[in-house]
Design a protein around this motif. Sequence first.
Motif, PDB file in Angstrom:
ATOM      1  N   MET A   1       0.822  -1.192   0.000  1.00  0.00           N
ATOM      2  CA  MET A   1       0.000   0.000   0.000  1.00  0.00           C
ATOM      3  C   MET A   1       0.867   1.257   0.000  1.00  0.00           C
ATOM      4  SD  MET A   1      -3.004   0.810  -0.171  1.00  0.00           S
ATOM      5  CE  MET A   1      -4.314   1.849   0.247  1.00  0.00           C
ATOM      6  N   GLY A   2       1.951   1.218   0.773  1.00  0.00           N
ATOM      7  CA  GLY A   2       2.837   2.375   0.844  1.00  0.00           C
ATOM      8  C   GLY A   2       3.495   2.683  -0.486  1.00  0.00           C
ATOM      9  N   GLU A   3       3.842   1.641  -1.241  1.00  0.00           N
ATOM     10  CA  GLU A   3       4.458   1.872  -2.546  1.00  0.00           C
ATOM     11  C   GLU A   3       3.462   2.483  -3.521  1.00  0.00           C
ATOM     12  OE1 GLU A   3       7.166  -0.326  -5.918  1.00  0.00           O
ATOM     13  OE2 GLU A   3       6.087  -1.553  -4.478  1.00  0.00           O
ATOM     14  N   ALA A   4       2.226   2.024  -3.492  1.00  0.00           N
ATOM     15  CA  ALA A   4       1.201   2.602  -4.360  1.00  0.00           C
ATOM     16  C   ALA A   4       0.990   4.075  -4.012  1.00  0.00           C
ATOM     17  CB  ALA A   4      -0.109   1.833  -4.221  1.00  0.00           C
ATOM     18  N   PHE A   5       0.957   4.400  -2.718  1.00  0.00           N
ATOM     19  CA  PHE A   5       0.819   5.790  -2.301  1.00  0.00           C
ATOM     20  C   PHE A   5       1.998   6.623  -2.796  1.00  0.00           C
ATOM     21  CE2 PHE A   5       1.813   9.168   0.714  1.00  0.00           C
ATOM     22  CZ  PHE A   5       0.641   9.908   0.657  1.00  0.00           C
TER      23      PHE A   5
ATOM     24  N   THR B   1      10.207   4.627  -6.685  1.00  0.00           N
ATOM     25  CA  THR B   1      10.500   3.604  -5.690  1.00  0.00           C
ATOM     26  C   THR B   1      11.634   2.723  -6.207  1.00  0.00           C
ATOM     27  OG1 THR B   1       8.739   2.179  -6.556  1.00  0.00           O
ATOM     28  CG2 THR B   1       8.195   3.567  -4.670  1.00  0.00           C
ATOM     29  N   TYR B   2      12.383   2.155  -5.251  1.00  0.00           N
ATOM     30  CA  TYR B   2      13.567   1.372  -5.586  1.00  0.00           C
ATOM     31  C   TYR B   2      13.639   0.124  -4.720  1.00  0.00           C
ATOM     32  CZ  TYR B   2      14.952   5.720  -7.804  1.00  0.00           C
ATOM     33  OH  TYR B   2      14.974   6.834  -8.588  1.00  0.00           O
ATOM     34  N   ASP B   3      14.154  -0.962  -5.304  1.00  0.00           N
ATOM     35  CA  ASP B   3      14.520  -2.153  -4.544  1.00  0.00           C
ATOM     36  C   ASP B   3      15.907  -1.891  -3.970  1.00  0.00           C
ATOM     37  OD1 ASP B   3      12.414  -3.972  -4.937  1.00  0.00           O
ATOM     38  OD2 ASP B   3      13.147  -4.462  -6.936  1.00  0.00           O
ATOM     39  N   PHE B   4      16.083  -2.163  -2.688  1.00  0.00           N
ATOM     40  CA  PHE B   4      17.399  -2.065  -2.053  1.00  0.00           C
ATOM     41  C   PHE B   4      17.878  -3.486  -1.842  1.00  0.00           C
ATOM     42  CE2 PHE B   4      20.012  -1.516   1.869  1.00  0.00           C
ATOM     43  CZ  PHE B   4      21.012  -0.771   1.278  1.00  0.00           C
ATOM     44  N   SER B   5      18.749  -3.944  -2.723  1.00  0.00           N
ATOM     45  CA  SER B   5      19.133  -5.351  -2.688  1.00  0.00           C
ATOM     46  C   SER B   5      20.641  -5.519  -2.561  1.00  0.00           C
ATOM     47  CB  SER B   5      18.647  -6.059  -3.947  1.00  0.00           C
ATOM     48  OG  SER B   5      19.250  -5.485  -5.089  1.00  0.00           O
TER      49      SER B   5
ATOM     50  N   ASN C   1       8.209  -9.404  -3.298  1.00  0.00           N
ATOM     51  CA  ASN C   1       9.528  -8.834  -3.192  1.00  0.00           C
ATOM     52  C   ASN C   1      10.148  -9.225  -1.864  1.00  0.00           C
ATOM     53  OD1 ASN C   1      11.665  -7.263  -4.109  1.00  0.00           O
ATOM     54  ND2 ASN C   1      10.995  -5.541  -2.884  1.00  0.00           N
ATOM     55  N   ARG C   2      11.402  -9.642  -1.875  1.00  0.00           N
ATOM     56  CA  ARG C   2      12.060  -9.993  -0.613  1.00  0.00           C
ATOM     57  C   ARG C   2      13.037  -8.919  -0.172  1.00  0.00           C
ATOM     58  NH1 ARG C   2      15.886 -14.579  -3.370  1.00  0.00           N
ATOM     59  NH2 ARG C   2      15.394 -13.716  -5.376  1.00  0.00           N
ATOM     60  N   ASP C   3      13.267  -7.914  -1.016  1.00  0.00           N
ATOM     61  CA  ASP C   3      14.155  -6.806  -0.677  1.00  0.00           C
ATOM     62  C   ASP C   3      13.335  -5.643  -0.121  1.00  0.00           C
ATOM     63  OD1 ASP C   3      16.417  -8.137  -1.741  1.00  0.00           O
ATOM     64  OD2 ASP C   3      15.849  -7.501  -3.758  1.00  0.00           O
ATOM     65  N   PRO C   4      13.959  -4.802   0.724  1.00  0.00           N
ATOM     66  CA  PRO C   4      13.250  -3.597   1.175  1.00  0.00           C
ATOM     67  C   PRO C   4      12.955  -2.677  -0.015  1.00  0.00           C
ATOM     68  CG  PRO C   4      15.222  -3.980   2.499  1.00  0.00           C
ATOM     69  CD  PRO C   4      15.257  -4.943   1.353  1.00  0.00           C
ATOM     70  N   ILE C   5      11.846  -1.977   0.048  1.00  0.00           N
ATOM     71  CA  ILE C   5      11.462  -1.037  -1.001  1.00  0.00           C
ATOM     72  C   ILE C   5      11.577   0.370  -0.424  1.00  0.00           C
ATOM     73  CG2 ILE C   5       9.616  -0.253  -2.517  1.00  0.00           C
ATOM     74  CD1 ILE C   5       8.570  -3.152  -2.419  1.00  0.00           C
ATOM     75  N   LEU C   6      12.290   1.237  -1.119  1.00  0.00           N
ATOM     76  CA  LEU C   6      12.505   2.607  -0.667  1.00  0.00           C
ATOM     77  C   LEU C   6      11.838   3.578  -1.636  1.00  0.00           C
ATOM     78  CD1 LEU C   6      16.315   2.311   0.123  1.00  0.00           C
ATOM     79  CD2 LEU C   6      14.402   2.007   1.691  1.00  0.00           C
ATOM     80  N   ALA C   7      11.289   4.649  -1.098  1.00  0.00           N
ATOM     81  CA  ALA C   7      10.696   5.709  -1.920  1.00  0.00           C
ATOM     82  C   ALA C   7      11.587   6.942  -1.844  1.00  0.00           C
ATOM     83  CB  ALA C   7       9.297   6.055  -1.423  1.00  0.00           C
ATOM     84  N   THR C   8      11.596   7.731  -2.902  1.00  0.00           N
ATOM     85  CA  THR C   8      12.392   8.951  -2.886  1.00  0.00           C
ATOM     86  C   THR C   8      11.822   9.944  -1.881  1.00  0.00           C
ATOM     87  OG1 THR C   8      11.111   9.806  -4.752  1.00  0.00           O
ATOM     88  CG2 THR C   8      13.220   8.777  -5.260  1.00  0.00           C
ATOM     89  N   HIS C   9      12.684  10.828  -1.410  1.00  0.00           N
ATOM     90  CA  HIS C   9      12.298  11.838  -0.435  1.00  0.00           C
ATOM     91  C   HIS C   9      11.531  12.967  -1.119  1.00  0.00           C
ATOM     92  CE1 HIS C   9      12.626  14.532   2.989  1.00  0.00           C
ATOM     93  NE2 HIS C   9      13.002  15.458   2.138  1.00  0.00           N
ATOM     94  N   LYS C  10      10.588  13.532  -0.418  1.00  0.00           N
ATOM     95  CA  LYS C  10       9.847  14.695  -0.915  1.00  0.00           C
ATOM     96  C   LYS C  10       9.669  15.629   0.280  1.00  0.00           C
ATOM     97  CE  LYS C  10       5.966  15.597  -3.951  1.00  0.00           C
ATOM     98  NZ  LYS C  10       4.777  14.992  -4.560  1.00  0.00           N
ATOM     99  N   CYS C  11      10.277  16.797   0.219  1.00  0.00           N
ATOM    100  CA  CYS C  11      10.242  17.742   1.341  1.00  0.00           C
ATOM    101  C   CYS C  11       8.817  18.100   1.730  1.00  0.00           C
ATOM    102  CB  CYS C  11      11.001  19.014   0.986  1.00  0.00           C
ATOM    103  SG  CYS C  11      12.772  18.770   0.895  1.00  0.00           S
ATOM    104  N   HIS C  12       8.574  18.183   3.020  1.00  0.00           N
ATOM    105  CA  HIS C  12       7.295  18.606   3.610  1.00  0.00           C
ATOM    106  C   HIS C  12       6.129  17.706   3.203  1.00  0.00           C
ATOM    107  CE1 HIS C  12       9.558  22.081   4.805  1.00  0.00           C
ATOM    108  NE2 HIS C  12       9.846  22.349   3.540  1.00  0.00           N
TER     109      HIS C  12
END
Length: 73
Positions: free
Chosen positions: A1-5, A13-17, A37-48
């Motif tokens: 859900m967080g990745e879709a948001f 979004t990126y796989d951190f593998s 997915n078995r790797d953590p998924i990271l989203a890019t930063h967005k200020c505020h």
Amino acid sequence: MGEAFALCDGRNTYDFSTRQGRKELWHRYEWNIRGENRDPILATHKCHSPMTPFAAPPPQTRKAAADDDTPPF
């Protein structure tokens, strides 16, 4: 859900593998969401614009009573 948001919010979004002993980021596409997915998924930063509603809740702890031998977990 967080990745879709994150994608709806305009974030990439990126796989951190780990591959061959190296840490790598791999860009994820829309069709990657439905797969497992078995790797953590990271989203890019967005200020505020925090993604706190989708963050993991903090661990629950309880205080030990004065006469309680059980450690607080």
